[in-house]
Design a protein around this motif. Structure first.
Motif, mmCIF file in Angstrom:
data_model
loop_
_atom_site.group_PDB
_atom_site.id
_atom_site.type_symbol
_atom_site.label_atom_id
_atom_site.label_comp_id
_atom_site.label_asym_id
_atom_site.label_seq_id
_atom_site.Cartn_x
_atom_site.Cartn_y
_atom_site.Cartn_z
ATOM 1 N N LEU A 249 8.665 -7.289 2.030
ATOM 2 C CA LEU A 249 7.489 -6.446 2.247
ATOM 3 C C LEU A 249 7.186 -6.370 3.740
ATOM 4 C CD1 LEU A 249 5.071 -7.781 -0.549
ATOM 5 C CD2 LEU A 249 6.671 -5.864 -0.670
ATOM 6 N N PRO A 250 6.425 -5.365 4.188
ATOM 7 C CA PRO A 250 5.958 -5.347 5.571
ATOM 8 C C PRO A 250 5.262 -6.654 5.923
ATOM 9 C CG PRO A 250 5.512 -3.241 4.533
ATOM 10 C CD PRO A 250 6.020 -4.158 3.449
ATOM 11 N N SER A 251 5.375 -7.062 7.160
ATOM 12 C CA SER A 251 4.931 -8.404 7.564
ATOM 13 C C SER A 251 3.425 -8.523 7.744
ATOM 14 C CB SER A 251 5.627 -8.805 8.867
ATOM 15 O OG SER A 251 5.339 -7.860 9.893
ATOM 16 N N ALA A 252 2.714 -7.403 7.846
ATOM 17 C CA ALA A 252 1.263 -7.460 8.058
ATOM 18 C C ALA A 252 0.599 -6.329 7.280
ATOM 19 C CB ALA A 252 0.929 -7.339 9.542
ATOM 20 N N ASP A 253 -0.656 -6.529 6.921
ATOM 21 C CA ASP A 253 -1.402 -5.494 6.215
ATOM 22 C C ASP A 253 -1.626 -4.277 7.104
ATOM 23 O OD1 ASP A 253 -1.581 -7.137 4.010
ATOM 24 O OD2 ASP A 253 -3.582 -7.881 4.514
ATOM 25 N N ASP A 254 -1.716 -3.128 6.484
ATOM 26 C CA ASP A 254 -1.958 -1.865 7.180
ATOM 27 C C ASP A 254 -3.361 -1.889 7.787
ATOM 28 O OD1 ASP A 254 -2.187 0.805 7.960
ATOM 29 O OD2 ASP A 254 -1.083 1.536 6.209
ATOM 30 N N SER A 255 -3.446 -1.659 9.092
ATOM 31 C CA SER A 255 -4.743 -1.680 9.784
ATOM 32 C C SER A 255 -5.362 -0.298 9.905
ATOM 33 C CB SER A 255 -4.570 -2.288 11.182
ATOM 34 O OG SER A 255 -3.650 -1.515 11.945
ATOM 35 N N ASN A 256 -4.646 0.728 9.446
ATOM 36 C CA ASN A 256 -5.157 2.095 9.514
ATOM 37 C C ASN A 256 -6.118 2.342 8.353
ATOM 38 O OD1 ASN A 256 -5.604 4.801 10.017
ATOM 39 N ND2 ASN A 256 -3.654 5.459 9.100
ATOM 40 N N LYS A 257 -7.336 1.822 8.499
ATOM 41 C CA LYS A 257 -8.349 1.938 7.457
ATOM 42 C C LYS A 257 -9.722 2.085 8.102
ATOM 43 C CE LYS A 257 -8.981 -3.083 7.060
ATOM 44 N NZ LYS A 257 -9.083 -4.240 6.187
ATOM 45 N N PRO A 258 -10.637 2.692 7.375
ATOM 46 C CA PRO A 258 -10.438 3.355 6.080
ATOM 47 C C PRO A 258 -9.702 4.682 6.258
ATOM 48 C CG PRO A 258 -12.660 3.747 6.858
ATOM 49 C CD PRO A 258 -12.038 2.804 7.847
ATOM 50 N N ARG A 259 -9.163 5.189 5.146
ATOM 51 C CA ARG A 259 -8.539 6.508 5.153
ATOM 52 C C ARG A 259 -8.541 7.067 3.737
ATOM 53 N NH1 ARG A 259 -3.309 3.459 5.990
ATOM 54 N NH2 ARG A 259 -1.934 3.881 4.199
ATOM 55 N N ALA A 260 -8.207 8.334 3.610
ATOM 56 C CA ALA A 260 -8.194 8.978 2.298
ATOM 57 C C ALA A 260 -7.151 8.313 1.403
ATOM 58 C CB ALA A 260 -7.897 10.460 2.441
ATOM 59 N N CYS A 261 -7.451 8.264 0.141
ATOM 60 C CA CYS A 261 -6.530 7.656 -0.825
ATOM 61 C C CYS A 261 -5.161 8.322 -0.793
ATOM 62 C CB CYS A 261 -7.150 7.752 -2.222
ATOM 63 S SG CYS A 261 -6.097 7.162 -3.541
ATOM 64 N N ASN A 262 -5.121 9.638 -0.568
ATOM 65 C CA ASN A 262 -3.830 10.343 -0.576
ATOM 66 C C ASN A 262 -3.184 10.427 0.800
ATOM 67 O OD1 ASN A 262 -5.512 12.195 0.610
ATOM 68 N ND2 ASN A 262 -5.121 13.850 -0.860
ATOM 69 N N ASP A 263 -3.717 9.693 1.757
ATOM 70 C CA ASP A 263 -3.111 9.617 3.091
ATOM 71 C C ASP A 263 -2.154 8.422 3.105
ATOM 72 O OD1 ASP A 263 -2.434 9.432 5.743
ATOM 73 O OD2 ASP A 263 -4.484 9.244 6.498
ATOM 74 N N ASN A 264 -0.895 8.700 2.851
ATOM 75 C CA ASN A 264 0.140 7.661 2.752
ATOM 76 C C ASN A 264 -0.194 6.630 1.675
ATOM 77 O OD1 ASN A 264 2.587 6.414 3.293
ATOM 78 N ND2 ASN A 264 1.804 5.234 5.023
ATOM 79 N N TRP A 265 -0.995 7.005 0.715
ATOM 80 C CA TRP A 265 -1.248 6.263 -0.513
ATOM 81 C C TRP A 265 -1.258 4.741 -0.328
ATOM 82 C CZ3 TRP A 265 -2.918 9.460 -4.137
ATOM 83 C CH2 TRP A 265 -2.476 10.772 -4.148
ATOM 84 N N PRO A 266 -2.352 4.163 0.149
ATOM 85 C CA PRO A 266 -2.434 2.701 0.275
ATOM 86 C C PRO A 266 -2.213 2.007 -1.078
ATOM 87 C CG PRO A 266 -4.294 3.771 1.355
ATOM 88 C CD PRO A 266 -3.599 4.828 0.578
#
Length: 689
Positions: A249-266
């Motif tokens: 898995l990716p080594s760190a959580d996605d920091s691009n938040k908040p964002r739309a649910c359908n924006d690269n689907w978190p």
């Protein structure tokens, strides 16, 4: 070392072993092997957390909410470095997932759905379990948790390296995918991976309606920390692609938040890496949980979920559920086998196989909450897919057999919120002469009298019949029922004095049985004078009904008083349940004989005007016949319908008997609890003995 057998031969062996195990060849009754459910319940415990597979295989399409809105779950597995899908479709936004592992079987039990897969090297079993099982304090029925368990075992007798992957998107926490979401990981449970997702707005109880997804509260994904588990909150495509490529898995959580649910689907994602030996299977489990904070609103008062009576936080619920994981999965298996045995004994294997689909579907339309005065539990129900009404009496009524079978007090807890409203004990005045139809649009109870659907005999009759059923099963009239006695009696006195009877043939039949049921309640109450009065009225009305409903003395009763034709007289089943005798036995016999002549490819139409029918009412007419051969004959057709219908949705109760397709979009409705009526009748009969 023995060489691996040829792949085709091995697949056949694995399939036979798998079907044998899931079909309960050892250890009790089970759904019929090879049965194709119209849809498969996965994570289901209330109207908002109700995720299903609508497809032949778990890898054919995205998992969905009961309404058909995507609530995506993905499962991947790598065997000796070769990736496969076990959940979710191949195509996704921006890329593709690996080929599907061969799905060997799917089996739906009352509390569990079990899928098996194989690639010739390993056998993978995926279990979705929600322990909606009665206990005296409603602990399990109120828990907002489901288990997903993966078991991997060697199929060829050789050791293998395995990586497992699961994720679900933030679609679980939104009504529409454009809504903004955020996420985090919590350290509030020592030794646990705990991932959380939710919307940024948190508009609690801000929406009401039918096909509405929850967009308040928080979804949790949890598993125990170990050396072989990894987790991440990240964009779906990158996360799934990296796992497919190298098992990480990716080594760190996605920091691009908040964002739309359908924006690269978190997604919330978990992955495990381990070895499978030749003889020891490996099991990995997770908990899917949801804290809705408030579940509903009752005339201005927000109602908390009932689990908060016992646990102060959702983390405590998750921790307790994890501690009990093995015990509860075993309890689910035992419950399922016992339930399947009971269903098979009263109706046969085909009846049991179809009815197993109705268990979680019925209960997932309900929610146990804390009452407004915080003293007792209440049981809430949504009228799913047929307008979203809240606490609809003519939906509770057909669902009543399963609810009462589980616990008659649960049925009482469904009726109390309606009776309080009808008794003018809410902030909105109710000023109709007859019982309410519902109390609002789920999850908000706020209806005015002028907004009601007027059904004088139907709803008053339904309430009396259900209260009589509760009394029949418990042996006494509950104090909370006595609280509403004057209201109930006034309803009937008004219907009699104002001449509501003899305008609607089907409702009058219901009302006549209900008059006899009210006489029974008076008897239990010790009021012999009124018991005799209401029974005499019931007998008088029954005599009139027999003449008016069949003026030409034919071999069946009419559709309407002023219109020839016929209809299913399904409400007679309550005479059986309550052991009443208002309608003579020949009425049942004559009607059943006529239904046989009207049967079509997939059942008996509801009446002579149309080809469609109601699955719950068909079960009722088969049960009230007291004819096992007719019951078996009818359920042969209903089983064939469920096995072949094009309606790939959570069990529809409204479909065409020729062709079998769905009508009016009815699906996932709790009325299919009515399929349990023969089991309930058997339970009541056993109690009498």
């Amino acid at each position: 070392m023995m060489a691996a057998p040829p792949a085709a031969w091995l697949c056949a062996v694995v399939f036979i072993l798998c079907v044998g195990r899931q079909a309960g060849i050892v250890g009790g009754a089970a759904p019929i092997a090879g049965f194709r459910p119209p849809a498969v319940p996965l994570v289901t415990w209330d109207p908002y957390v109700s995720v299903w597979s609508f497809s032949e295989k778990l890898t054919d399409d995205w998992t969905k909410m009961w309404s058909g809105d995507t609530k995506a779950m993905v499962g991947l597995i790598r065997v000796d470095g070769v990736p496969y899908r076990c959940m979710g479709p191949e195509k996704q936004d921006g890329g593709t997932l690996p080929a599907a592992m061969d799905q060997l079987s799917v089996t739906v039990y009352p509390t569990r759905s079990i899928f098996t897969f194989s690639d010739t090297k390993v056998l993978l079993t995926v279990v979705f379990a929600t322990p909606l099982i009665y206990d005296t304090d409603y602990d399990l029925l109120s828990r907002p948790t489901s288990y997903i368990q993966f078991k991997v075992e060697s199929a060829d007798g050789l050791p293998h390296t395995v990586e497992l992957y699961y994720d679900n998107t933030a679609q679980m926490v939104v009504n529409t995918p454009v809504e903004e979401v955020t996420w985090d990981r919590l350290d509030s449970i020592d030794g646990f991976v705990l991932l959380r997702m939710g919307t940024t707005t948190q508009d609690i109880l801000g929406r009401k309606g039918d096909e509405i997804g929850i967009n308040w509260g928080y979804m949790y994904l949890a598993t125990e920390e170990s050396v072989d588990v990894d987790s991440v909150l990240y964009g779906a495509l990158d996360c799934r692609t990296q796992f497919t490529t190298n098992g990480t898995l990716p080594s760190a959580d996605d920091s691009n938040k908040p964002r739309a649910c359908n924006d690269n689907w978190p997604v919330s994602a978990l992955a495990w890496s381990f070895n499978v030996t030749s003889s020891v299977p490996e099991t990995r489990s997770l908990i899917f949980a949801y804290d809705d904070i408030y579940s509903a609103q009752y005339f201005g008062t927000n109602l908390e979920p009932y689990w908060k009576k016992k646990w102060s936080t959702i983390e405590n619920v998750i921790l307790q559920s994890w501690k009990e994981l093995d015990d509860l999965l075993e309890k689910c298996e035992e419950f399922d086998l016992q339930m399947m045995d009971s269903l098979s004994s009263v109706g046969g294997d085909k009846y049991a196989t179809v009815t197993a689909l109705a268990y979680r579907q019925t209960l997932a339309a309900c929610k146990i909450v804390i009452s407004p005065d915080a003293t007792t539990p209440w049981y809430l129900m949504k009228e799913i897919s047929s307008n979203g009404d809240f606490q609809t009496i003519d939906v509770i009524f057909p669902a009543s057999p399963l609810i009462a079978y589980i616990d008659p007090q649960l049925l009482r807890l469904l009726l109390i919120p309606v009776l309080l409203y009808g008794n003018n004990e809410t902030t909105i005045t109710y000023n109709s002469e007859w019982a309410p139809h519902h109390i609002g649009t789920y999850p908000i109870a706020d209806i005015y009298t002028w907004q009601q659907e007027d059904m004088p005999i139907e709803e008053s009759g339904n309430i009396i019949l259900m209260l009589a059923l509760i009394t029949k099963m418990t042996g006494d009239i509950d104090d909370s029922i006595m609280h509403f006695w004057d209201l109930l009696e006034l309803n009937f006195l008004l219907m009699i004095s104002l001449g509501y009877f003899f305008s609607h043939l089907q409702d009058d039949l219901r009302g006549i049985v209900a008059l006899s049921a009210f006489s029974y309640l008076c008897t239990v109450k010790g009021d012999t004078t009124n018991a005799a009065y209401y029974e005499s009225v019931a007998q008088d009305y029954m005599t009139q009904w027999l003449t008016l409903a069949n003026p030409e003395n034919t071999d069946h009763y009419r559709l309407r008083y002023d219109e020839a034709g016929w209809s299913l007289k399904y409400n007679l089943v309550y005479q059986r349940l309550l052991d009443l005798s208002v309608f003579p036995e020949y009425v049942f016999t004559m009607e059943t004989a006529y239904y046989v002549t009207q049967q079509k490819e997939f059942g008996v139409p509801l009446d002579s005007r149309y080809d469609f029918t109601k699955l719950d009412w068909e079960t009722w007419i088969a049960t009230q016949s007291n004819d096992p051969s007719y019951f078996a004959q009818l359920f042969d057709t209903l089983y064939n319908w469920a096995d072949t219908t094009s309606a790939r949705v959570p069990l529809t109760d409204l479909y065409f008997t020729a062709g079998g397709h769905q009508y009016l979009g009815f699906q996932a409705r709790p009325v299919v609890g009515g399929l349990f009526v023969p089991l309930l009748l058997d339970k009541i009969s056993s109690q009498k003995k």
